[in-house]
Design a protein around this motif. Sequence first.
Motif, PDB file in Angstrom:
ATOM      1  N   ARG A   1       0.842   5.857   9.241  1.00 11.95           N
ATOM      2  CA  ARG A   1       0.975   6.434   7.699  1.00 11.95           C
ATOM      3  C   ARG A   1      -0.006   5.998   6.852  1.00 11.95           C
ATOM      4  O   ARG A   1      -0.316   4.913   6.999  1.00 11.95           O
ATOM      5  CB  ARG A   1       2.508   6.501   7.416  1.00 11.95           C
ATOM      6  CG  ARG A   1       3.229   7.419   8.426  1.00 11.95           C
ATOM      7  CD  ARG A   1       4.542   7.694   7.939  1.00 11.95           C
ATOM      8  NE  ARG A   1       4.592   8.544   6.686  1.00 11.95           N
ATOM      9  CZ  ARG A   1       5.592   9.048   6.120  1.00 11.95           C
ATOM     10  NH1 ARG A   1       6.876   8.962   6.553  1.00 11.95           N
ATOM     11  NH2 ARG A   1       5.533   9.985   5.169  1.00 11.95           N
ATOM     12  N   HIS A   2       0.003   6.942   5.727  1.00 10.93           N
ATOM     13  CA  HIS A   2      -0.771   6.326   4.638  1.00 10.93           C
ATOM     14  C   HIS A   2       0.039   6.229   3.282  1.00 10.93           C
ATOM     15  O   HIS A   2       1.317   6.724   3.122  1.00 10.93           O
ATOM     16  CB  HIS A   2      -1.845   7.108   4.307  1.00 10.93           C
ATOM     17  CG  HIS A   2      -3.103   7.242   5.324  1.00 10.93           C
ATOM     18  ND1 HIS A   2      -2.912   7.920   6.543  1.00 10.93           N
ATOM     19  CD2 HIS A   2      -4.215   6.892   5.280  1.00 10.93           C
ATOM     20  CE1 HIS A   2      -4.111   7.618   7.447  1.00 10.93           C
ATOM     21  NE2 HIS A   2      -4.903   7.020   6.495  1.00 10.93           N
ATOM     22  N   CYS A   3      -0.399   5.287   2.596  1.00 14.73           N
ATOM     23  CA  CYS A   3       0.580   5.266   1.055  1.00 14.73           C
ATOM     24  C   CYS A   3       0.402   6.704   0.387  1.00 14.73           C
ATOM     25  O   CYS A   3      -0.424   7.026   0.087  1.00 14.73           O
ATOM     26  CB  CYS A   3      -0.103   4.068   0.474  1.00 14.73           C
ATOM     27  SG  CYS A   3       0.936   3.684  -1.114  1.00 14.73           S
ATOM     28  N   GLU A   4       1.730   7.021   0.379  1.00 19.78           N
ATOM     29  CA  GLU A   4       1.920   8.307  -0.486  1.00 19.78           C
ATOM     30  C   GLU A   4       1.992   8.038  -2.080  1.00 19.78           C
ATOM     31  O   GLU A   4       1.988   8.932  -2.787  1.00 19.78           O
ATOM     32  CB  GLU A   4       3.246   8.977   0.277  1.00 19.78           C
ATOM     33  CG  GLU A   4       2.990   9.391   1.226  1.00 19.78           C
ATOM     34  CD  GLU A   4       2.015  10.273   1.867  1.00 19.78           C
ATOM     35  OE1 GLU A   4       1.469  11.217   1.017  1.00 19.78           O
ATOM     36  OE2 GLU A   4       1.570  10.213   2.956  1.00 19.78           O
ATOM     37  N   GLY A   5       2.560   6.853  -2.395  1.00 21.83           N
ATOM     38  CA  GLY A   5       2.641   6.473  -3.797  1.00 21.83           C
ATOM     39  C   GLY A   5       3.240   5.140  -3.787  1.00 21.83           C
ATOM     40  O   GLY A   5       3.575   4.511  -2.949  1.00 21.83           O
TER      41      GLY A   5
ATOM     42  N   THR B   1      -3.085  -3.697  -8.029  1.00 19.04           N
ATOM     43  CA  THR B   1      -4.461  -3.209  -7.505  1.00 19.04           C
ATOM     44  C   THR B   1      -5.669  -3.810  -7.684  1.00 19.04           C
ATOM     45  O   THR B   1      -6.779  -3.150  -7.623  1.00 19.04           O
ATOM     46  CB  THR B   1      -4.240  -1.472  -7.940  1.00 19.04           C
ATOM     47  OG1 THR B   1      -4.629  -1.663  -9.463  1.00 19.04           O
ATOM     48  CG2 THR B   1      -3.334  -0.927  -7.495  1.00 19.04           C
TER      49      THR B   1
ATOM     50  N   VAL C   1      -2.999   3.789  -2.810  1.00 19.09           N
ATOM     51  CA  VAL C   1      -2.543   4.927  -2.595  1.00 19.09           C
ATOM     52  C   VAL C   1      -3.787   5.747  -1.643  1.00 19.09           C
ATOM     53  O   VAL C   1      -4.517   5.807  -2.098  1.00 19.09           O
ATOM     54  CB  VAL C   1      -2.348   5.819  -3.883  1.00 19.09           C
ATOM     55  CG1 VAL C   1      -1.863   7.407  -3.537  1.00 19.09           C
ATOM     56  CG2 VAL C   1      -1.250   5.220  -4.692  1.00 19.09           C
ATOM     57  N   GLY C   2      -3.091   6.333  -0.561  1.00 22.72           N
ATOM     58  CA  GLY C   2      -4.063   6.909   0.406  1.00 22.72           C
ATOM     59  C   GLY C   2      -4.497   6.053   1.375  1.00 22.72           C
ATOM     60  O   GLY C   2      -5.110   6.370   2.384  1.00 22.72           O
ATOM     61  N   ASP C   3      -4.358   4.587   1.291  1.00 23.71           N
ATOM     62  CA  ASP C   3      -4.659   3.636   2.184  1.00 23.71           C
ATOM     63  C   ASP C   3      -3.661   3.730   3.460  1.00 23.71           C
ATOM     64  O   ASP C   3      -2.591   3.778   3.174  1.00 23.71           O
ATOM     65  CB  ASP C   3      -4.678   2.134   1.591  1.00 23.71           C
ATOM     66  CG  ASP C   3      -6.046   1.846   0.792  1.00 23.71           C
ATOM     67  OD1 ASP C   3      -6.740   3.104   0.504  1.00 23.71           O
ATOM     68  OD2 ASP C   3      -6.032   0.923   0.160  1.00 23.71           O
ATOM     69  N   SER C   4      -4.157   3.477   4.598  1.00 25.66           N
ATOM     70  CA  SER C   4      -3.674   3.461   5.681  1.00 25.66           C
ATOM     71  C   SER C   4      -2.477   1.998   5.828  1.00 25.66           C
ATOM     72  O   SER C   4      -3.058   1.047   5.329  1.00 25.66           O
ATOM     73  CB  SER C   4      -4.291   3.471   7.071  1.00 25.66           C
ATOM     74  OG  SER C   4      -3.484   2.932   8.270  1.00 25.66           O
ATOM     75  N   TYR C   5      -1.059   1.960   6.110  1.00 27.21           N
ATOM     76  CA  TYR C   5      -0.273   0.984   6.344  1.00 27.21           C
ATOM     77  C   TYR C   5      -0.913   0.188   7.516  1.00 27.21           C
ATOM     78  O   TYR C   5      -0.336  -1.374   7.261  1.00 27.21           O
ATOM     79  CB  TYR C   5       0.803   1.336   6.354  1.00 27.21           C
ATOM     80  CG  TYR C   5       1.690   1.809   5.138  1.00 27.21           C
ATOM     81  CD1 TYR C   5       1.871   0.950   3.966  1.00 27.21           C
ATOM     82  CD2 TYR C   5       2.252   3.193   5.082  1.00 27.21           C
ATOM     83  CE1 TYR C   5       2.435   1.425   2.899  1.00 27.21           C
ATOM     84  CE2 TYR C   5       2.632   3.584   3.739  1.00 27.21           C
ATOM     85  CZ  TYR C   5       2.819   2.600   2.662  1.00 27.21           C
ATOM     86  OH  TYR C   5       3.382   2.890   1.734  1.00 27.21           O
TER      87      TYR C   5
ATOM     88  N   GLU D   1       6.304   5.733   0.805  1.00 25.15           N
ATOM     89  CA  GLU D   1       6.067   4.940  -0.693  1.00 25.15           C
ATOM     90  C   GLU D   1       6.065   3.405  -0.457  1.00 25.15           C
ATOM     91  O   GLU D   1       6.677   2.950   0.443  1.00 25.15           O
ATOM     92  CB  GLU D   1       7.370   5.346  -1.430  1.00 25.15           C
ATOM     93  CG  GLU D   1       7.412   6.997  -1.745  1.00 25.15           C
ATOM     94  CD  GLU D   1       6.668   7.388  -3.103  1.00 25.15           C
ATOM     95  OE1 GLU D   1       6.342   6.405  -4.004  1.00 25.15           O
ATOM     96  OE2 GLU D   1       6.249   8.477  -3.088  1.00 25.15           O
TER      97      GLU D   1
END
Length: 246
Positions: free
Chosen positions: A23-27, A51, A59-63, A93
């Motif tokens: 998953r990617h970071c949603e927020g 950041t 945000v948007g980066d892959s976990y 999140e």
Amino acid sequence: MTVAGLVALVGLIAFTEHRQSRRHCEGIEIQLDEVDGHRFLNRNDVLRTLTNDGADPLVGDSYADMDLKRLERRLRQNGLVKSCQVFRDLRGELIVDIQQQRPLARLVADGDEEKSAFAGYYLNEEGRWFPLSMNYTARVVLLSGPYFSERKSLASAQNRPLIDLLRTIASDPFWKAQVAQVVVDRNREVTLIPQVGDCLIEIGQPVDLEPKFEKIKLFYKHILPLKGWERYRRVSVQYRNQIVCE
């Protein structure tokens, strides 16, 4: 549980973890504690540190590619952060849980300690210094004196009596209202500067605090009302069973 059921459960857990890792970071959700009204940090402060001033937006980066421990280390580089935890929830999140520093006193420049790199810093309950905040000024007792000109930390056992003195003042509404500043000389002898009047209160070494503060309270309640606030310039309670007024 049967062997087949156990295998199925392990497989489900592995599948879920694999799916979560993709998953990617949603927020980013920031949780800031605010004990005693201290607001040294705000959301923007935390985001800038987290950041790297926007160079690593997250945000948007892959976990799968995100190092949460590295992010925690980055946050702890901010001197206003006492401790932190960074983790993700099931919604995708990124949760950032911040515990802010707790100020006990604030060091002010007054003579020799102007040489100290920590002049203008707060002192926390562990005896460590942390920087001022652009957002908020804590109303704590001021600290000064040549004792702080060369010392980088008060976290040692040797300085525990001084920390206990500051904690006594901070935790008691009467003393918090009465004491404006604590001055410590090179030999760790302590003088209190009150909020009202010009009378300096000498307590000597910060030990046997309970009887010393009882004597100061006796001075405030029974001597000052009779003699007046301008009668004395110095009061010493450092000697056993004595109150010396001059």
